[in-house]
Scaffold this active site. Structure first.
Site, PDB file in Angstrom:
ATOM      1  N   GLU A 101      39.455  -4.292  42.977  1.00 58.03           N
ATOM      2  CA  GLU A 101      39.640  -4.725  41.588  1.00 58.03           C
ATOM      3  C   GLU A 101      40.155  -6.158  41.645  1.00 58.03           C
ATOM      4  O   GLU A 101      41.336  -6.392  41.915  1.00 58.03           O
ATOM      5  CB  GLU A 101      40.649  -3.807  40.886  1.00 58.03           C
ATOM      6  CG  GLU A 101      40.187  -2.372  40.721  1.00 58.03           C
ATOM      7  CD  GLU A 101      39.128  -2.206  39.616  1.00 58.03           C
ATOM      8  OE1 GLU A 101      39.011  -3.091  38.757  1.00 58.03           O
ATOM      9  OE2 GLU A 101      38.417  -1.190  39.652  1.00 58.03           O
ATOM     10  N   CYS A 151      44.349 -10.094  34.464  1.00 65.88           N
ATOM     11  CA  CYS A 151      43.061 -10.329  35.149  1.00 65.88           C
ATOM     12  C   CYS A 151      41.906 -10.452  34.179  1.00 65.88           C
ATOM     13  O   CYS A 151      40.938 -11.148  34.449  1.00 65.88           O
ATOM     14  CB  CYS A 151      42.794  -9.201  36.141  1.00 65.88           C
ATOM     15  SG  CYS A 151      42.838  -7.572  35.382  1.00 65.88           S
TER      16      CYS A 151
END
Ligand code: NAD
Length: 459
Positions: free
Chosen positions: A210, A244
């Site tokens: 991720e 993010c």
């Protein structure tokens, strides 16, 4: 440093004795984890506030509540998810009953980042445990208070040979990665993601990465501009931009840029006041190194709002930059802080030139009321996931897969998909014995034409 860990944990006997496979055991520990976390609610807020002045509100909505809902989801659905799933059988296997059995991978390593330190450590951990694995967690060394708290919670709930948290920096991470794992789940930066992938490849260990990237936010002249400004200010400056999936930069139709900048300024002041440093709702940058990195991005750019940097307190004001060059420092790398560059376009080719200047992003956002424009953007560009007319919120629906593509990551998770991520799907056929056509057996003479007919009929 790790000799003691090696001896103690790398056997992870809880799995070798098959204990963690029992659904009752999994449920007992998930419930115990939930109860321990609930009892530590205030401590979670305090830890995150000490780490980077994150407000109780943001910690609740973006970490605590999501962890609890993952636990609730897993506790409620575990029996259903873990049950062998019957699938229809084929003519070739007839008579048979065909199934997918879910089995735990085994010993899982989870390495987590600092920016949502509670959520991004616990969400994968909950699902790895639900799937019946043992887990070693390596939380971030940059959020010391939260990592300490996490380690304490895990220690209270789980036996050390079942789930354990090992605190430490890149060195500890490197030593852990040198070991053979059955699954590695990594959340963090692209450069470290490559290191993790390389380490996993040595043992052919499956891995979820991720990662991050430069997520664009594209606005055309049919968008509801005031609402777009409000939503973008929320998503960009939440967690002080250290998200993010935060919009990294805006690409807006040139004719409406000035109006949009004025709206953004208005919303920032509305959210955080004239001096965001005084606002209890605006967090700090995680450390000096990142503050310095972000300060460098401001050099030689046209700052039209904010731009205040206070290195001693790791404060950077919400900042707007007008039309930075594509090769400028701020456009070089993922920003990961409260700085929003605003670029403009005239034609779709301009958008294309900007978006494809970067690797495939983790997210992409479009603000528009023009269906053709929206579909064009959604179908032209490859990205992990996104939202039309808002930002960030795709993260919150556990029925949607969350993950990147290309350099923004591989694999996805959330909700039931997280359970599947941490499970191997084993194909099982239970064959009936009451019929055994001789067609497949040698000698094959005179059988091919008949087999072809059957194949044609059923395919
Ligand atoms: P990071 O890659 O620096 O660190 C993540 C973890 O890796 C930490 O636990 C750290 O100790 C460890 N680590 C650091 N260097 C290492 C090395 N050389 N070898 C092995 N392990 C090492 O990332 P970060 O600064 O904690 O987080 C920010 C990054 O994470 C951003 O790029 C952001 O986009 C990304 N991120 C992605 C997601 C997502 O869900 N896709 C979520 C949060 C953050």
């Amino acid at each position: 440093m790790l000799t003691f860990i090696r001896r103690k944990w790398f056997t992870l006997p809880a799995l070798s004795t098959q204990k963690t496979k029992s659904l009752e055991t999994r449920l007992v520990y998930l419930k115990a984890l939930k109860s321990e976390i609930l009892s530590k609610e205030q401590a979670v807020y305090d830890a995150l506030n000490k780490d980077f002045k994150k407000s109780e509100f943001e910690t609740y909505v973006s970490e605590f509540s999501l962890v609890i809902s993952q636990l609730n989801l897993a506790i409620k659905n575990l029996n259903k998810w873990a049950k062998p799933k019957r699938v229809s059988s084929s003519i070739i296997t007839f008579p048979s009953k065909d199934y997918i059995y879910k089995e735990p991978y085994g010993n899982v390593l989870i390495i987590s980042p600092w920016n949502y330190p509670f959520l991004l450590a616990l969400e994968p951990l909950i699902m790895a445990v639900s799937a019946g694995n043992t887990v070693v967690l390596k939380p971030s060394e940059l959020t010391t208070h939260t990592s300490q708290l996490l380690t304490g919670i895990i220690k209270t709930v789980f036996p050390e040979d079942y789930v354990t948290s090992i605190q430490g920096d890149a060195q500890v991470s490197t030593e852990l990665l040198a070991k053979k794992w059955d699954y590695i789940f990594f959340t963090g930066s692209v450069p470290v993601g490559k290191i993790v992938a390389e380490a996993a490849a040595k043992h052919l260990t499956p891995v979820t990465l991720e990662l991050g990237g430069k997520s664009p936010c594209i606005i055309d002249d049919t968008a509801k501009l005031k609402l777009a400004a409000k939503r973008i200010v929320w998503g960009k400056f939440f967690n002080a931009g250290q998200t993010c999936i935060a919009p990294d930069y805006v690409i807006i139709k040139r004719t409406i840029k000035q109006e949009f900048i004025e709206l953004l300024k208005h919303e920032i002041i509305d959210f955080y006041g004239e001096n965001p440093k005084e606002s209890a709702d605006f967090p700090r940058i995680i450390n000096e190194k990142n503050t310095q990195r972000l300060a460098n991005m401001l050099k030689e750019t046209n700052v039209v709002f904010g731009g205040i940097v206070e290195e001693t307190t790791n404060y950077i004001a919400p900042t707007l930059i007008d039309e930075p060059a594509l090769n400028s420092e701020v456009m070089n790398d993922e920003i990961f802080g409260p700085i929003l560059p605003i670029l403009t376009y005239e034609t779709k080719e301009d958008i294309h030139r900007i978006v494809t200047n970067f690797d495939k992003p983790l997210s992409l956002y479009t603000f528009s009321n023009d269906k053709n424009f929206i579909e064009h953007i959604l179908n032209t560009y490859s990205f992990g996931g996104g939202v039309v007319n808002d930002v960030l919120i795709h993260f919150s629906n556990h029925k949607l897969p969350f993950g990147g593509v290309g350099s923004s990551g591989m694999g996805a998770y959330h909700g039931k998909l997280s359970f599947d991520t941490f499970s191997h799907s084993k194909a099982i056929i239970k064959r009936g014995n009451w019929l055994d056509p001789s067609m497949r057996y040698a000698p094959y003479k005179n059988k091919l034409n008949f087999i072809k007919k059957i194949f044609k009929y059923f395919s």
